[in-house]
Design a protein around this motif. Sequence first.
Motif, PDB file in Angstrom:
ATOM      1  N   MET A 185       0.825  -1.217   0.000  1.00 56.45           N
ATOM      2  CA  MET A 185       0.000   0.000   0.000  1.00 56.45           C
ATOM      3  C   MET A 185       0.858   1.266   0.000  1.00 56.45           C
ATOM      4  O   MET A 185       0.379   2.344  -0.357  1.00 56.45           O
ATOM      5  N   SER A 186       2.125   1.139   0.418  1.00 53.97           N
ATOM      6  CA  SER A 186       2.994   2.321   0.482  1.00 53.97           C
ATOM      7  C   SER A 186       3.355   2.834  -0.907  1.00 53.97           C
ATOM      8  O   SER A 186       3.962   3.888  -1.047  1.00 53.97           O
ATOM      9  N   ASN A 187       2.997   2.090  -1.964  1.00 53.82           N
ATOM     10  CA  ASN A 187       3.281   2.549  -3.327  1.00 53.82           C
ATOM     11  C   ASN A 187       2.251   3.549  -3.846  1.00 53.82           C
ATOM     12  O   ASN A 187       2.393   4.059  -4.955  1.00 53.82           O
ATOM     13  N   ILE A 188       1.206   3.796  -3.061  1.00 57.70           N
ATOM     14  CA  ILE A 188       0.143   4.699  -3.522  1.00 57.70           C
ATOM     15  C   ILE A 188       0.572   6.154  -3.297  1.00 57.70           C
ATOM     16  O   ILE A 188       0.661   6.626  -2.161  1.00 57.70           O
ATOM     17  N   ASP A 189       0.851   6.873  -4.376  1.00 57.99           N
ATOM     18  CA  ASP A 189       1.365   8.247  -4.267  1.00 57.99           C
ATOM     19  C   ASP A 189       0.385   9.205  -3.599  1.00 57.99           C
ATOM     20  O   ASP A 189       0.791  10.170  -2.950  1.00 57.99           O
ATOM     21  N   ILE A 245      -1.158   8.935  -1.006  1.00 58.69           N
ATOM     22  CA  ILE A 245      -0.917   9.004   0.445  1.00 58.69           C
ATOM     23  C   ILE A 245       0.009  10.167   0.776  1.00 58.69           C
ATOM     24  O   ILE A 245      -0.280  10.978   1.655  1.00 58.69           O
ATOM     25  N   TYR A 246       1.134  10.267   0.052  1.00 60.33           N
ATOM     26  CA  TYR A 246       2.172  11.251   0.424  1.00 60.33           C
ATOM     27  C   TYR A 246       1.747  12.681   0.088  1.00 60.33           C
ATOM     28  O   TYR A 246       2.236  13.626   0.692  1.00 60.33           O
ATOM     29  N   LYS A 247       0.837  12.798  -0.892  1.00 63.83           N
ATOM     30  CA  LYS A 247       0.357  14.143  -1.243  1.00 63.83           C
ATOM     31  C   LYS A 247      -0.565  14.689  -0.150  1.00 63.83           C
ATOM     32  O   LYS A 247      -0.818  15.885  -0.093  1.00 63.83           O
ATOM     33  N   ASN A 248      -1.112  13.821   0.671  1.00 64.26           N
ATOM     34  CA  ASN A 248      -2.157  14.257   1.606  1.00 64.26           C
ATOM     35  C   ASN A 248      -1.882  13.981   3.078  1.00 64.26           C
ATOM     36  O   ASN A 248      -2.387  14.707   3.940  1.00 64.26           O
ATOM     37  N   ILE A 249      -1.125  12.938   3.372  1.00 63.48           N
ATOM     38  CA  ILE A 249      -1.065  12.451   4.760  1.00 63.48           C
ATOM     39  C   ILE A 249      -0.525  13.498   5.744  1.00 63.48           C
ATOM     40  O   ILE A 249      -1.064  13.648   6.849  1.00 63.48           O
ATOM     41  N   ASN A 250       0.512  14.237   5.355  1.00 63.53           N
ATOM     42  CA  ASN A 250       1.127  15.134   6.347  1.00 63.53           C
ATOM     43  C   ASN A 250       0.193  16.279   6.740  1.00 63.53           C
ATOM     44  O   ASN A 250       0.221  16.738   7.884  1.00 63.53           O
ATOM     45  N   LYS A 251      -0.638  16.701   5.795  1.00 62.11           N
ATOM     46  CA  LYS A 251      -1.617  17.753   6.104  1.00 62.11           C
ATOM     47  C   LYS A 251      -2.730  17.197   7.004  1.00 62.11           C
ATOM     48  O   LYS A 251      -3.110  17.825   8.002  1.00 62.11           O
ATOM     49  N   VAL A 252      -3.239  16.017   6.662  1.00 68.14           N
ATOM     50  CA  VAL A 252      -4.345  15.435   7.440  1.00 68.14           C
ATOM     51  C   VAL A 252      -3.878  15.114   8.862  1.00 68.14           C
ATOM     52  O   VAL A 252      -4.619  15.266   9.836  1.00 68.14           O
ATOM     53  N   LEU A 253      -2.619  14.681   8.968  1.00 64.78           N
ATOM     54  CA  LEU A 253      -2.054  14.327  10.277  1.00 64.78           C
ATOM     55  C   LEU A 253      -2.145  15.492  11.274  1.00 64.78           C
ATOM     56  O   LEU A 253      -2.386  15.294  12.464  1.00 64.78           O
ATOM     57  N   GLN A 254      -1.970  16.711  10.762  1.00 64.99           N
ATOM     58  CA  GLN A 254      -1.996  17.885  11.644  1.00 64.99           C
ATOM     59  C   GLN A 254      -3.341  18.055  12.345  1.00 64.99           C
ATOM     60  O   GLN A 254      -3.420  18.665  13.401  1.00 64.99           O
ATOM     61  N   LYS A 255      -4.409  17.515  11.736  1.00 64.02           N
ATOM     62  CA  LYS A 255      -5.740  17.593  12.357  1.00 64.02           C
ATOM     63  C   LYS A 255      -5.809  16.779  13.646  1.00 64.02           C
ATOM     64  O   LYS A 255      -6.600  17.063  14.538  1.00 64.02           O
ATOM     65  N   TYR A 256      -4.989  15.726  13.715  1.00 65.08           N
ATOM     66  CA  TYR A 256      -5.162  14.749  14.793  1.00 65.08           C
ATOM     67  C   TYR A 256      -4.033  14.704  15.824  1.00 65.08           C
ATOM     68  O   TYR A 256      -4.234  14.239  16.937  1.00 65.08           O
ATOM     69  N   VAL A 257      -2.831  15.148  15.444  1.00 65.18           N
ATOM     70  CA  VAL A 257      -1.710  15.082  16.393  1.00 65.18           C
ATOM     71  C   VAL A 257      -1.853  16.193  17.431  1.00 65.18           C
ATOM     72  O   VAL A 257      -2.250  17.308  17.107  1.00 65.18           O
ATOM     73  N   PHE A 258      -1.561  15.872  18.677  1.00 65.25           N
ATOM     74  CA  PHE A 258      -1.783  16.829  19.756  1.00 65.25           C
ATOM     75  C   PHE A 258      -0.852  18.037  19.662  1.00 65.25           C
ATOM     76  O   PHE A 258      -1.297  19.172  19.762  1.00 65.25           O
TER      77      PHE A 258
END
Length: 295
Positions: free
Chosen positions: A251-255, A257-270
Amino acid sequence: MRIGIDLGGTKTEALLIDDKGNELFSKRIPSEQSYQGAINDIANLVNEIENKFSKVKSVGIGMPGAVSPETSLIKGANSTWINGKPFRSDLESKLKRSISLENDANCFALSEAVDGAGKDFQVVFGVIIGTGTGGGIVINKKIHKGKSLSAGEFGHNSLPRSNDNEIKLAKQCYCGLNGCIESFLSGPGFTYIYNKTHSTSLSTVEIVELSKKNDEKALQALESYVDRLARSLSDVINILDPDIVVLGGGMSNIDYIYKNINKVLQKYVFSNEGYTKVLKNVHGDSGGVRGAAWL
Ligand SMILES: [Zn+2]
């Protein structure tokens, strides 16, 4: 020379490296999904390499789950046919030598921490999103195994911030619990949810291809996938606060993910500063095979 073997649920890979880490030979075969099949696959690969080259210094094997320190039997493997089996001793008698065995996500994290995406960082959390979902923690280039040898196994935490409808989407996990992260983030979990929702029988590759043609259902599925990945990783980040998260597995081959994950992560990390970033692996989706060779 050293041989590394990565025993996956779908494929088994062998890699021959020299002492400098140069790759001399590699081969991927589909995994026989039985206990004896797994032992034969590994023995055949080692024999093929040693016949072609020469006898090697060491054989390291990355596999799902762990060797129980109490019983020496395998536990916690999503390739469930090796659970409860004396895998190490059976392999050692088949190969007539001692071998190193380590959890596959730990091997992957080690490989990326030594000379991959995590090489400049102290604390690396390596994630395998493939047939299953697992994680490994490497601190100062050493695997942190944990007391029960299960450190990093976030795939069997429950999906954070989920609702009842979401939990009903996923198949029950082989571990016996409902709503495990693995049921959402593994390749089979992703396709199961998509196909159940849309009454289709598509593969992950087919769904990703549809998303590239702006198919709404496929894009929605990837958006949900990244949101679930971000929620799952935010729990790990809040506790471990690693310098970097590196993704591996099919699943890590799906590009997307990298275009979006770091932005979405900011919603949830304390923490609202100095975010941990999520990166793609450097050594390929099965970098675990390099880590296995380094064992
Ligand atoms: Zn589970």
